[in-house]
Structures are given as C-alpha cells and as structure tokens.
Design a protein around this motif. Sequence first.
Motif, PDB file in Angstrom:
ATOM      1  N   TYR A 198      20.655  11.419  -0.538  1.00  0.00           N
ATOM      2  CA  TYR A 198      20.841  11.410   0.915  1.00  0.00           C
ATOM      3  C   TYR A 198      20.469  12.767   1.480  1.00  0.00           C
ATOM      4  O   TYR A 198      20.882  13.800   0.959  1.00  0.00           O
ATOM      5  N   ALA A 199      19.661  12.778   2.541  1.00  0.00           N
ATOM      6  CA  ALA A 199      19.245  14.020   3.185  1.00  0.00           C
ATOM      7  C   ALA A 199      19.304  13.846   4.694  1.00  0.00           C
ATOM      8  O   ALA A 199      18.644  12.954   5.235  1.00  0.00           O
ATOM      9  N   GLU A 200      20.087  14.687   5.360  1.00  0.00           N
ATOM     10  CA  GLU A 200      20.156  14.619   6.824  1.00  0.00           C
ATOM     11  C   GLU A 200      18.878  15.161   7.448  1.00  0.00           C
ATOM     12  O   GLU A 200      18.458  14.698   8.502  1.00  0.00           O
ATOM     13  N   ALA A 201      18.270  16.162   6.812  1.00  0.00           N
ATOM     14  CA  ALA A 201      17.054  16.771   7.345  1.00  0.00           C
ATOM     15  C   ALA A 201      15.857  16.402   6.469  1.00  0.00           C
ATOM     16  O   ALA A 201      15.919  16.485   5.254  1.00  0.00           O
ATOM     17  N   ASN A 202      14.812  15.957   7.095  1.00  0.00           N
ATOM     18  CA  ASN A 202      13.519  15.662   6.458  1.00  0.00           C
ATOM     19  C   ASN A 202      13.593  14.696   5.272  1.00  0.00           C
ATOM     20  O   ASN A 202      13.049  14.986   4.208  1.00  0.00           O
ATOM     21  N   PRO A 203      14.205  13.554   5.429  1.00  0.00           N
ATOM     22  CA  PRO A 203      14.200  12.580   4.327  1.00  0.00           C
ATOM     23  C   PRO A 203      12.830  11.918   4.201  1.00  0.00           C
ATOM     24  O   PRO A 203      12.045  11.897   5.161  1.00  0.00           O
ATOM     25  N   ASP A 204      12.556  11.374   3.032  1.00  0.00           N
ATOM     26  CA  ASP A 204      11.301  10.647   2.814  1.00  0.00           C
ATOM     27  C   ASP A 204      11.346   9.282   3.515  1.00  0.00           C
ATOM     28  O   ASP A 204      10.328   8.812   4.028  1.00  0.00           O
ATOM     29  N   GLY A 217       0.796  -1.216   0.000  1.00  0.00           N
ATOM     30  CA  GLY A 217       0.000   0.000   0.000  1.00  0.00           C
ATOM     31  C   GLY A 217       0.835   1.275   0.000  1.00  0.00           C
ATOM     32  O   GLY A 217       0.297   2.373  -0.165  1.00  0.00           O
ATOM     33  N   ALA A 218       2.137   1.148   0.151  1.00  0.00           N
ATOM     34  CA  ALA A 218       3.021   2.322   0.169  1.00  0.00           C
ATOM     35  C   ALA A 218       3.265   2.802  -1.254  1.00  0.00           C
ATOM     36  O   ALA A 218       3.408   2.007  -2.182  1.00  0.00           O
ATOM     37  N   ASP A 219       3.300   4.117  -1.429  1.00  0.00           N
ATOM     38  CA  ASP A 219       3.561   4.724  -2.737  1.00  0.00           C
ATOM     39  C   ASP A 219       5.066   4.985  -2.867  1.00  0.00           C
ATOM     40  O   ASP A 219       5.548   6.063  -2.533  1.00  0.00           O
ATOM     41  N   PHE A 220       5.792   3.996  -3.374  1.00  0.00           N
ATOM     42  CA  PHE A 220       7.247   4.113  -3.480  1.00  0.00           C
ATOM     43  C   PHE A 220       7.668   5.175  -4.504  1.00  0.00           C
ATOM     44  O   PHE A 220       8.787   5.662  -4.456  1.00  0.00           O
ATOM     45  N   SER A 221       6.761   5.558  -5.405  1.00  0.00           N
ATOM     46  CA  SER A 221       7.105   6.597  -6.385  1.00  0.00           C
ATOM     47  C   SER A 221       7.231   7.972  -5.722  1.00  0.00           C
ATOM     48  O   SER A 221       7.821   8.883  -6.298  1.00  0.00           O
ATOM     49  N   ALA A 222       6.710   8.110  -4.512  1.00  0.00           N
ATOM     50  CA  ALA A 222       6.787   9.391  -3.804  1.00  0.00           C
ATOM     51  C   ALA A 222       8.109   9.576  -3.057  1.00  0.00           C
ATOM     52  O   ALA A 222       8.429  10.685  -2.632  1.00  0.00           O
ATOM     53  N   TYR A 223       8.872   8.508  -2.897  1.00  0.00           N
ATOM     54  CA  TYR A 223      10.121   8.582  -2.122  1.00  0.00           C
ATOM     55  C   TYR A 223      11.279   8.985  -3.029  1.00  0.00           C
ATOM     56  O   TYR A 223      11.533   8.367  -4.055  1.00  0.00           O
ATOM     57  N   ARG A 224      11.983  10.039  -2.599  1.00  0.00           N
ATOM     58  CA  ARG A 224      13.129  10.518  -3.367  1.00  0.00           C
ATOM     59  C   ARG A 224      14.399  10.681  -2.529  1.00  0.00           C
ATOM     60  O   ARG A 224      15.489  10.775  -3.062  1.00  0.00           O
ATOM     61  N   SER A 225      14.235  10.721  -1.215  1.00  0.00           N
ATOM     62  CA  SER A 225      15.389  10.944  -0.340  1.00  0.00           C
ATOM     63  C   SER A 225      15.370   9.950   0.817  1.00  0.00           C
ATOM     64  O   SER A 225      14.349   9.350   1.125  1.00  0.00           O
ATOM     65  N   PHE A 226      16.531   9.789   1.436  1.00  0.00           N
ATOM     66  CA  PHE A 226      16.658   8.877   2.564  1.00  0.00           C
ATOM     67  C   PHE A 226      17.639   9.446   3.580  1.00  0.00           C
ATOM     68  O   PHE A 226      18.479  10.279   3.261  1.00  0.00           O
ATOM     69  N   GLY A 227      17.509   8.977   4.787  1.00  0.00           N
ATOM     70  CA  GLY A 227      18.425   9.311   5.873  1.00  0.00           C
ATOM     71  C   GLY A 227      18.506   8.110   6.794  1.00  0.00           C
ATOM     72  O   GLY A 227      17.940   7.054   6.506  1.00  0.00           O
ATOM     73  N   PHE A 228      19.167   8.272   7.926  1.00  0.00           N
ATOM     74  CA  PHE A 228      19.344   7.168   8.859  1.00  0.00           C
ATOM     75  C   PHE A 228      18.744   7.513  10.211  1.00  0.00           C
ATOM     76  O   PHE A 228      18.755   8.669  10.630  1.00  0.00           O
ATOM     77  N   PHE A 229      18.207   6.503  10.883  1.00  0.00           N
ATOM     78  CA  PHE A 229      17.690   6.657  12.231  1.00  0.00           C
ATOM     79  C   PHE A 229      18.804   7.114  13.155  1.00  0.00           C
ATOM     80  O   PHE A 229      19.974   6.838  12.924  1.00  0.00           O
TER      81      PHE A 229
END
Length: 183
Positions: free
Chosen positions: A74-80, A29-41
């Motif tokens: 890669y985004a340190e702030a507000n990743p998808d 059910g997740a819309d993977f097309s909306a994800y463009r950035s990532f970060g780490f916990f």
Amino acid sequence: MRTLILAFFTLLTVGCATGPVATADYDSGADFSAYRSFGFFEPLGTDVAGYESLVTQTLKAATRREMESRGYRYAEANPDLLINFNAKLAQQTQVTQTPAPPAYYGYRRGIYGGWSGYGYETHVNQYTEGTINIDMVDAQRKQLVWEGVAVGRVTEKQRQDRQAAIAVAVAEIFTKYPFRAGG
C-alpha cells in the motif's frame, strides 16, 4: 443522506446463499509484472457526500487485505495502481409460470380436462440485487487495467452483518484476479 448511506450498506452486502457471482476482465496489453504498489482514488465512487463512509472504510480494508496477500504494498503517494469502487442497488422482479398442480380440477384427470386457461400458475418474486465493481487503473497511464464485478441478491442476514458480507463479496471478486505483485 441517511437513506443514501443505508442504500450503500445494503448494496455492498451483495450476495445470495452461495455468495455473489463474480466476473472479471483485464487489459491483456498491460504489464502486470510491473505493478508492485496500490492506492485508492480520491474521492472514491462510493463516497458521494464529501467524506469517507463506513462502507468505503470496509471496502478499503477488505481490498487492502486481498492486495497485500498477493504481495502488493500500500502506498499513499505514487502507487502503481489506483483502485476505485462503485456500487448499485436495483429492485428486481422475477416472473415465472409453472404448470398448476392437480388441485381442484385434478378430479377430471384421465376423464376430461378443465378449461386450459387454468393450466399455469404465475409466481412473482421481488428482491434486491446488489452490484459491486472494483476497478484498477494504471496510475501512470491513467487507464483501466482490471475490473472485477460481484452481483447477487441482498439478504436480511447480509444487511445485519454488513462488514462480513462486504469481505465475502470482495474476496469473491479477487478469486478472479490472477496476478501477484511483480510476478
């Protein structure tokens, strides 16, 4: 503390001669097309002592390579997507029985048999099995959307070349990730 770090080093070199076995699952059910950035916990599951371990640094670098090769930024702030790791070592014992070879009692073959209690040999194999989990969480919804897992035997060679073994395990996990950024 040193034992814990060594355990993580060993664990994250998961695999066997042909590499670790990877599996994955995702939220359909997740819309993977909306994800463009990532970060780490923060903190990651592999950091238990309050600082970033060498294993975590290697895992982050290998995961970042895999994500960026798929078009993610890669985004340190507000990743998808937020990525987390978990790792575990377990001592395993495998017990198998095989028919005994015709050795001492082989001279009886065809004439009469020996006592049937000697018919099987028991083999015990003890080894270390490692597991790496990579979780991707939708940062906005705070919900797991993809999980990849690699499981395999940890060899001495992998213990010696930890960074390469981690890269192989992470790459194997990402063979199960079918998505691209914004796609």
